[in-house]
Design a protein around this motif. Structure first.
Motif, PDB file in Angstrom:
ATOM      1  N   UNK A 216       0.719  -1.269   0.016  1.00 31.39           N
ATOM      2  CA  UNK A 216       0.117   0.189   0.012  1.00 31.39           C
ATOM      3  C   UNK A 216       0.888   1.335   0.111  1.00 31.39           C
ATOM      4  N   UNK A 217       0.523   2.173  -0.785  1.00 36.54           N
ATOM      5  CA  UNK A 217       1.327   3.310  -1.018  1.00 36.54           C
ATOM      6  C   UNK A 217       0.239   4.461  -0.827  1.00 36.54           C
ATOM      7  N   UNK A 218      -0.827   4.301  -0.376  1.00 37.40           N
ATOM      8  CA  UNK A 218      -2.090   5.202  -0.295  1.00 37.40           C
ATOM      9  C   UNK A 218      -1.450   6.633   0.410  1.00 37.40           C
ATOM     10  N   UNK A 219      -0.796   6.097   1.606  1.00 38.57           N
ATOM     11  CA  UNK A 219      -0.540   7.132   2.765  1.00 38.57           C
ATOM     12  C   UNK A 219       1.011   7.409   2.418  1.00 38.57           C
TER      13      UNK A 219
END
Lengths: 405, 450
Positions: A374-377
């Motif tokens: 996950x790189x969303x944040x």
């Protein structure tokens, strides 16, 4: 841990046999310990010796997170906390506290709760307690005991030393490493008005929103002290240190859920500063997850009562073998106003409204290292306006006998 | 003395750390959390699910998507290989959630049969590479190590190919993409079986000669048995009401047990409509959890039934390729309906293995099937939605850089690394589950209602 327990229990057992001392008992205001800020956790320290009290707390605001990765801005009104509660006090020694909080019916990442995701009330705290105070060899001593849905002792203590809970939760709560309350019992000892402050809690370990799922009980020991009270710039500075250890287990699998915590806070009329360090082995039901983290905060008045500056920085690091791990940092800066009412002993003078505060802050979150898929944040900005309302009555005496005919 | 005893008792109660195998504790806790409420409702079906998962590594894989999702989103956990392909649109597309070989199947589309995805129970928004890794692992987990590279690369190459050039899902009246030699036999055999079973109207096998549902009186001891049971009165009332509200007046209902692996404990019903059509009604529950991912489902869907139906319509196209596809709000809970038909057939790896062992198929057939699956995943992602509600289209290929040979090589390498990282524990996790069942009982120690 054994030493701490033995010390605590030994002192507890001495109290009934102790002869009366010539020293007067400690003042009521000191019974709750060296708390400088409005507390959601305990009975008020003012008013009658016996009676009832009610209180409530609201943290609400307008949040505008921005995710550059997805090029989205998602402004929304948010309700961080809404609580109402009260209790009874008898002779400033025995009390019962109940607090209800509003929660979303779907837990985070759960798609849907009751009637989609309605706000529902639930018990946050519901306990009975006793806190006899006396003098022992000329030293003020308060022992305490609680049973029921009791507050997490570390968060209770640290919130009492942080003026910024309405803005953002303490690092250990915000990161999900601690639940705010749990079913169990606790015993406490406070000596010399905070010079030694020990709390031992035995709880289920599943938190307020779950029944017990394994035979193991969480044992939490919190040791704190407010060793330094000196005048700085002609005003008193209270320096407080605390540490905690939790031997815990969670879930059907009895997965380990250990915590180690340290904190340092300083309160002064011109500024408040604090820092919390944390270590966790076993997080979110994963025995293989180890986390190190911490946070620091400070606020200082620019125009006393009307405008203060605040800064908060958090760091959470997932320890990964043979790797740099993953690190998330949060920085928040902003200002707040108490609308001309600087706090005096945790209350606005002459009012049950203990705090009315409006905050305007901006934040930046970055994630670096092995941040999994996950790189969303990876980088996220946010602007947040928050209003904090804390109300608490004094202890209100009840009529003790019926009116004559 | 009494004080000492008390202290010893407190210390004995405090904390119960797991043994040296932390991974076993992770597996135990993940499966316990995913099954706990289901075990309270129907312990027999959870017991059946866990027993089925313990049979072989692929069955474990099928039943453990929740564990896998937790792993790949937890730093340092197996499969949690950071991705360089999560920027822009690629960071948030509508995912199938659990794409694997046995979630491919046929659907009837007018007079043709369509080969596409058939299970959207855990569909949600997330990074596109999440689906890609799950699909690659699905092809690799049940196969010998020597075949792993070829299968992973085939999935990635098919995915890249599908993103570069829009390809509709194949039908049995068209050529199968990549079928330039005998390698398309797996898809064609699936079409043949579906055509045969559809003509036979195999969906009517659940009926007695007088046209009633063949309902058993009680659940058998055999956990593997697939059969129909009477519907609980409270379920029957709300189901009938919801079906009528959805324009599907129902004549008869029965509960179906024994189907699926991961979704085995979910409520399933077979419904015979007034017009004689046979439907499946399946409970819809929360999708997988992606730790750290911000998308909130209620922003996009009314409930879980609506989520599954919307995902199917968006990712399959052709209005979901099922005229009976409906979302049902059950209060409490949600469900969705699909057509029960012999034309609807699912790929079975056990059948493919038999054909490989018997010489009816060769390994290259499986490689091309993997490539086709990758291509179908790309087709689904392209026709799906972004978190802004727009159709993904060509933007996903651009975001992933599929026009750049170096980027494609990097995607292939990254998918290999992630898949191998997951494979390192996938087969052992199956053994761990078997040991946990021995140690804690058939429900892993989950509490059940007395």
């Amino acid at each position: 841990m054994i030493v701490a327990l033995s010390f605590c229990v030994a002192l507890l057992t001495t109290s009934p046999a102790s002869p009366p001392t010539p020293n007067p008992p400690p003042s009521p205001a000191s019974l709750a310990g060296p708390t400088a800020f409005p507390s959601a956790w305990r009975a008020p320290e003012t008013g009658a010796d016996s009676g009832v009290f009610v209180g409530g707390q609201l943290f609400a605001g307008f949040d505008a997170p921005l995710s550059p990765a997805q090029a989205t801005v998602w402004p929304r009104f948010v309700l961080e906390r809404v609580e109402i509660g009260g209790g009874v006090v008898w002779q400033r020694t025995f009390d019962g506290v109940v607090r209800l909080e509003g929660i979303r019916s779907a837990s985070p990442q759960s798609a849907f709760g009751i009637d989609r995701n309605s706000l529902l009330p639930r018990f946050r705290l519901a306990f009975a307690g006793a806190r006899p105070a006396f003098s022992l060899a000329g030293v003020d001593v308060v022992v305490s005991g609680r049973v029921g849905l009791i507050p997490e002792p570390w968060l209770e203590r640290l919130e009492g030393h942080s003026s910024l809970r309405g803005l953002v939760a303490l690092p250990s709560e915000r990161s999900g490493l601690l639940s705010t309350s749990d079913l169990g019992a606790s015993a406490g000892l406070q000596v010399a008005d905070g010079l030694v402050d020990v709390v031992v809690a035995v709880t289920n370990g599943e938190g307020k929103n779950e029944i017990e799922l394994n035979p193991g009980k969480n044992l939490t020991v919190v040791v704190g002290s407010t060793p330094l009270r000196v005048d700085v710039f002609d005003e008193p500075l209270a320096l407080s240190v605390a540490g905690a250890w939790r031997d815990g287990s969670v879930g059907v699998s009895s997965t380990r859920d250990h915590r180690g915590l340290l904190a340092l806070t300083a309160s002064h009329p011109w500024f408040h500063v604090g820092a919390e360090g944390m270590w966790a082995l076993g997080v979110d039901g994963r025995a293989d997850r180890e986390v190190l983290g911490g946070g620091a905060w400070a606020d200082a008045p620019l125009w006393p009562g009307w405008l203060s500056a605040v800064v908060r920085a958090d760091l959470l690091h997932d320890v990964v073998a043979d790797s740099a791990g993953a690190t998330t940092t949060d920085v928040i800066v902003g200002v707040f106003s108490d609308f001309g009412h600087p706090e005096v002993d945790g209350r606005r003078e002459g009012s049950v409204l203990r705090r009315l505060r409006l905050s305007l802050t901006g934040g930046l979150r970055t994630t670096t290292g092995d941040a999994a898929i996950i790189d969303d944040a990876a980088t996220a900005w946010r602007v947040l306006a928050t209003v904090e309302l804390t109300g608490l009555t004094d202890i209100i005496a009840l009529p003790t006998s019926a009116a004559p005919r | 003395m009494r004080l000492t005893s008390t202290l010893i008792a407190i210390l004995a109660l405090a904390g119960c750390a797991p043994g040296p195998d932390d991974r076993a504790a992770v597996v135990h806790e993940a499966l316990a959390r995913d099954n706990r409420d289901l075990a309270l409702r129907d312990p027999r079906e959870v017991e059946a699910r866990l027993a089925r998962m313990a049979q072989d590594p692929f069955s474990f894989f099928r039943g453990s998507v929740g564990l896998w999702a937790r792993d790949v989103t937890t730093p340092g956990a197996p499969g949690a290989v950071p991705s360089d392909f999560v920027d822009g649109v690629a960071a948030g597309v509508l995912l199938i959630g659990d794409p694997h070989p046995e979630n491919l199947g046929t659907h009837r589309l007018d007079d043709a049969l369509l080969l596409t995805w058939n299970d959207f129970d855990v569909a949600r928004f997330g990074p596109a590479v999440f689906d890609l890794r799950r699909l690659a692992l699905g092809f690799a987990v049940g196969r010998p190590a020597a075949e792993t590279d070829a299968l992973i690369d085939a999935v990635v190459d098919g995915y890249v190919d599908g993103l570069r050039t829009p390809r509709p899902a194949p039908t049995d009246v068209d050529d199968v993409p990549g079928d330039d030699d005998a390698a398309g036999r797996i898809a064609r055999e699936l079409f043949r079986r579906a055509r045969r079973r559809g003509v036979e109207r195999s969906e009517l096998e659940v009926l007695t000669p007088d046209g009633r549902l063949a309902v058993a009186s009680a659940a058998p001891d055999d956990l593997e048995a697939e059969l129909l049971l009477p519907v609980a009165p409270e379920d029957a009332a709300r189901l009938q009401r919801a079906l009528v509200d959805a324009g599907l007046p129902v004549r008869e209902l029965a509960r179906a047990i024994g189907r699926g692996v991961g979704s085995r404990p979910l409520l399933r019903f077979v419904a015979v409509l007034d017009d004689g059509r046979v439907l499946q009604v399946k409970e819809a529950r929360d999708p997988i959890v992606l730790r750290g991912y911000a998308a909130e489902h209620e922003r996009f869907f009314h409930d879980n039934g609506a989520r599954v139906v919307a995902a199917r319509r968006a990712l399959v196209g052709h209005d979901g390729a099922d005229a009976a596809l409906r979302a049902l709000s059950l209060s409490p809970g949600a469900a969705f309906t699909t057509t029960e038909s012999g034309f609807v057939q699912t790929a079975r790896l056990s059948r493919i293995d038999e054909d490989l062992d018997g010489g009816d198929l060769v390994f290259d057939d499986l490689v091309v099937f993997a490539r086709l699956a990758g291509c179908l995943l790309a087709t689904a992602h392209r026709s799906g939605l972004t978190v802004d509600g727009d159709v993904v289209g060509d933007r996903l290929g651009a975001a992933l850089g599929v026009g750049d040979v170096d980027r494609v090589d990097a995607l292939r390498e990254e998918t290999r690394a992630a898949t191998y990282d997951s494979l390192a524990v996938a087969r052992d996790d199956h053994d761990r589950l078997a040991a946990l069942l021995q140690l804690h009982g058939p429900l892993l120690g989950l509490p059940v209602t007395p």
